[in-house]
Motif scaffolding. Structure first.
Motif, PDB file in Angstrom:
ATOM      1  N   VAL A  90      60.519  26.405  16.916  1.00 32.74           N
ATOM      2  CA  VAL A  90      59.692  25.671  15.952  1.00 32.74           C
ATOM      3  C   VAL A  90      58.819  26.628  15.144  1.00 32.74           C
ATOM      4  CG1 VAL A  90      57.970  23.836  15.702  1.00 32.74           C
ATOM      5  CG2 VAL A  90      59.707  23.650  17.472  1.00 32.74           C
ATOM      6  N   PHE A  91      58.626  27.841  15.616  1.00 33.08           N
ATOM      7  CA  PHE A  91      57.823  28.823  14.895  1.00 33.08           C
ATOM      8  C   PHE A  91      58.565  29.437  13.707  1.00 33.08           C
ATOM      9  CE2 PHE A  91      55.713  28.855  19.042  1.00 33.08           C
ATOM     10  CZ  PHE A  91      54.380  28.919  18.687  1.00 33.08           C
ATOM     11  N   THR A  92      59.879  29.585  13.819  1.00 28.80           N
ATOM     12  CA  THR A  92      60.638  30.372  12.847  1.00 28.80           C
ATOM     13  C   THR A  92      60.819  29.634  11.532  1.00 28.80           C
ATOM     14  OG1 THR A  92      61.817  31.442  14.671  1.00 28.80           O
ATOM     15  CG2 THR A  92      62.768  31.668  12.467  1.00 28.80           C
ATOM     16  N   GLY A  93      60.302  30.223  10.461  1.00 28.95           N
ATOM     17  CA  GLY A  93      60.455  29.645   9.137  1.00 28.95           C
ATOM     18  C   GLY A  93      59.610  28.410   8.890  1.00 28.95           C
ATOM     19  N   THR A  94      58.576  28.194   9.708  1.00 25.83           N
ATOM     20  CA  THR A  94      57.697  27.027   9.540  1.00 25.83           C
ATOM     21  C   THR A  94      56.239  27.487   9.504  1.00 25.83           C
ATOM     22  OG1 THR A  94      57.198  26.513  11.871  1.00 25.83           O
ATOM     23  CG2 THR A  94      59.340  25.767  11.005  1.00 25.83           C
ATOM     24  N   GLN A  98      50.488  29.103  11.739  1.00 23.94           N
ATOM     25  CA  GLN A  98      49.250  28.975  10.957  1.00 23.94           C
ATOM     26  C   GLN A  98      48.509  27.703  11.321  1.00 23.94           C
ATOM     27  OE1 GLN A  98      48.044  31.407   8.699  1.00 23.94           O
ATOM     28  NE2 GLN A  98      46.243  30.152   9.118  1.00 23.94           N
ATOM     29  N   TRP A  99      49.262  26.622  11.537  1.00 22.85           N
ATOM     30  CA  TRP A  99      48.632  25.350  11.919  1.00 22.85           C
ATOM     31  C   TRP A  99      47.913  25.495  13.259  1.00 22.85           C
ATOM     32  CZ3 TRP A  99      49.048  21.970  16.013  1.00 22.85           C
ATOM     33  CH2 TRP A  99      48.451  20.725  15.846  1.00 22.85           C
ATOM     34  N   ASP A 102      44.741  27.503  12.626  1.00 22.13           N
ATOM     35  CA  ASP A 102      43.764  26.726  11.873  1.00 22.13           C
ATOM     36  C   ASP A 102      43.069  25.675  12.737  1.00 22.13           C
ATOM     37  OD1 ASP A 102      44.425  28.148   9.610  1.00 22.13           O
ATOM     38  OD2 ASP A 102      45.678  26.568   8.733  1.00 22.13           O
ATOM     39  N   ASN A 103      43.776  25.181  13.750  1.00 25.56           N
ATOM     40  CA  ASN A 103      43.244  24.103  14.588  1.00 25.56           C
ATOM     41  C   ASN A 103      42.737  24.585  15.949  1.00 25.56           C
ATOM     42  OD1 ASN A 103      43.819  21.258  13.246  1.00 25.56           O
ATOM     43  ND2 ASN A 103      45.523  22.623  12.724  1.00 25.56           N
ATOM     44  N   GLY A 104      42.711  25.903  16.150  1.00 21.52           N
ATOM     45  CA  GLY A 104      42.155  26.448  17.382  1.00 21.52           C
ATOM     46  C   GLY A 104      42.933  26.077  18.628  1.00 21.52           C
ATOM     47  N   ILE A 105      44.228  25.870  18.494  1.00 23.90           N
ATOM     48  CA  ILE A 105      45.076  25.467  19.621  1.00 23.90           C
ATOM     49  C   ILE A 105      45.378  26.686  20.487  1.00 23.90           C
ATOM     50  CG2 ILE A 105      47.287  24.451  20.289  1.00 23.90           C
ATOM     51  CD1 ILE A 105      45.383  22.509  18.813  1.00 23.90           C
ATOM     52  N   ASP A 106      45.271  26.528  21.811  1.00 25.01           N
ATOM     53  CA  ASP A 106      45.659  27.615  22.701  1.00 25.01           C
ATOM     54  C   ASP A 106      46.701  27.200  23.743  1.00 25.01           C
ATOM     55  OD1 ASP A 106      44.200  26.148  24.613  1.00 25.01           O
ATOM     56  OD2 ASP A 106      42.437  27.428  24.443  1.00 25.01           O
ATOM     57  N   THR A 107      47.031  25.908  23.780  1.00 22.88           N
ATOM     58  CA  THR A 107      47.995  25.399  24.763  1.00 22.88           C
ATOM     59  C   THR A 107      48.968  24.436  24.085  1.00 22.88           C
ATOM     60  OG1 THR A 107      46.329  25.549  26.525  1.00 22.88           O
ATOM     61  CG2 THR A 107      48.258  24.162  26.950  1.00 22.88           C
TER      62      THR A 107
END
Length: 202
Positions: A90-94, A98-99, A102-107
């Motif tokens: 889901v990381f590749t080419g999306t 960055q999301w 931007d949202n401070g997600i760590d898990t």
């Protein structure tokens, strides 16, 4: 800890198309996926819905086809972010990375399909990026495979990948265990490679 629930490729292809999920059966996994989505919504955990795109002439996930559509049980539920992808991770080419920043997600909590492909690719990349990962083994699944390298049942594929994930890449748990952890504000614990090997030597 700030979680995000990543709902990967819960598309009709896996239910009525050419890539039917066999294990765990969709009669088990889809309700658990929607339970996780509902619980995340109630707990204020952002939900990211992911859809895999393939060319219109593809035998699977052909963009615009009925099989490509997100399953109605997922589509009718609210999400915080929607991603279309063309690679396994889901990381590749999306914009997922960055999301997350931007949202401070760590898990990341991973549900959806397939255990060994898009789930695995996303789990490995997230782990390498320093994120904590949770994998809900009864809200994910696999089909069986056969090719020149061999043959493996859906149960074997799902079980082996789940075991490998839990050795350090992700905390593998049931949906019920995850719901309890969310209620208690706790993280799920993963194992490690050393102990995973040592237990087999006793």
């Amino acid at each position: 800890m700030k979680r995000a629930l990543i709902v990967i490729d819960v598309q009709n292809e896996y239910f009525t198309g050419n890539m039917k999920i066999e294990y765990p059966p969709v009669g088990v996994t889809l309700p658990n996926i929607t339970r996780a989505m509902d619980a995340a919504q109630a707990a204020g955990i952002p939900v990211v819905v992911v859809q895999h795109d393939a060319p219109e002439q593809s035998p699977i996930f052909a963009k615009g086809s009925q099989a490509w559509q997100v399953h109605e049980e997922v589509a009718k539920r609210p999400s915080s972010h929607f991603i279309n992808k063309t690679y396994a991770s889901v990381f590749t080419g999306t914009d997922l990375g960055q999301w997350i920043a931007d949202n401070g997600i760590d898990t990341l909590t991973i549900v959806g399909y397939m255990t060994h492909n898009c789930d695995a690719s996303t789990i490995y990349e997230a782990s390498h990026k320093g994120l904590s990962v949770e994998f809900l083994s009864d809200a994910t699944g696999s089909p069986s495979y056969e090719n020149a390298a061999g043959k493996a049942s859906a149960e074997e594929i799902h079980r082996v990948f789940s075991t490998v994930f839990h050795s350090g890449f992700a905390a593998v748990a049931s949906t019920d265990a995850w719901l309890a952890a969310v209620d208690e504000g706790k993280a799920l614990e993963r194992d490690n490679i050393y102990l995973s090997v040592q237990r087999t030597l006793k």
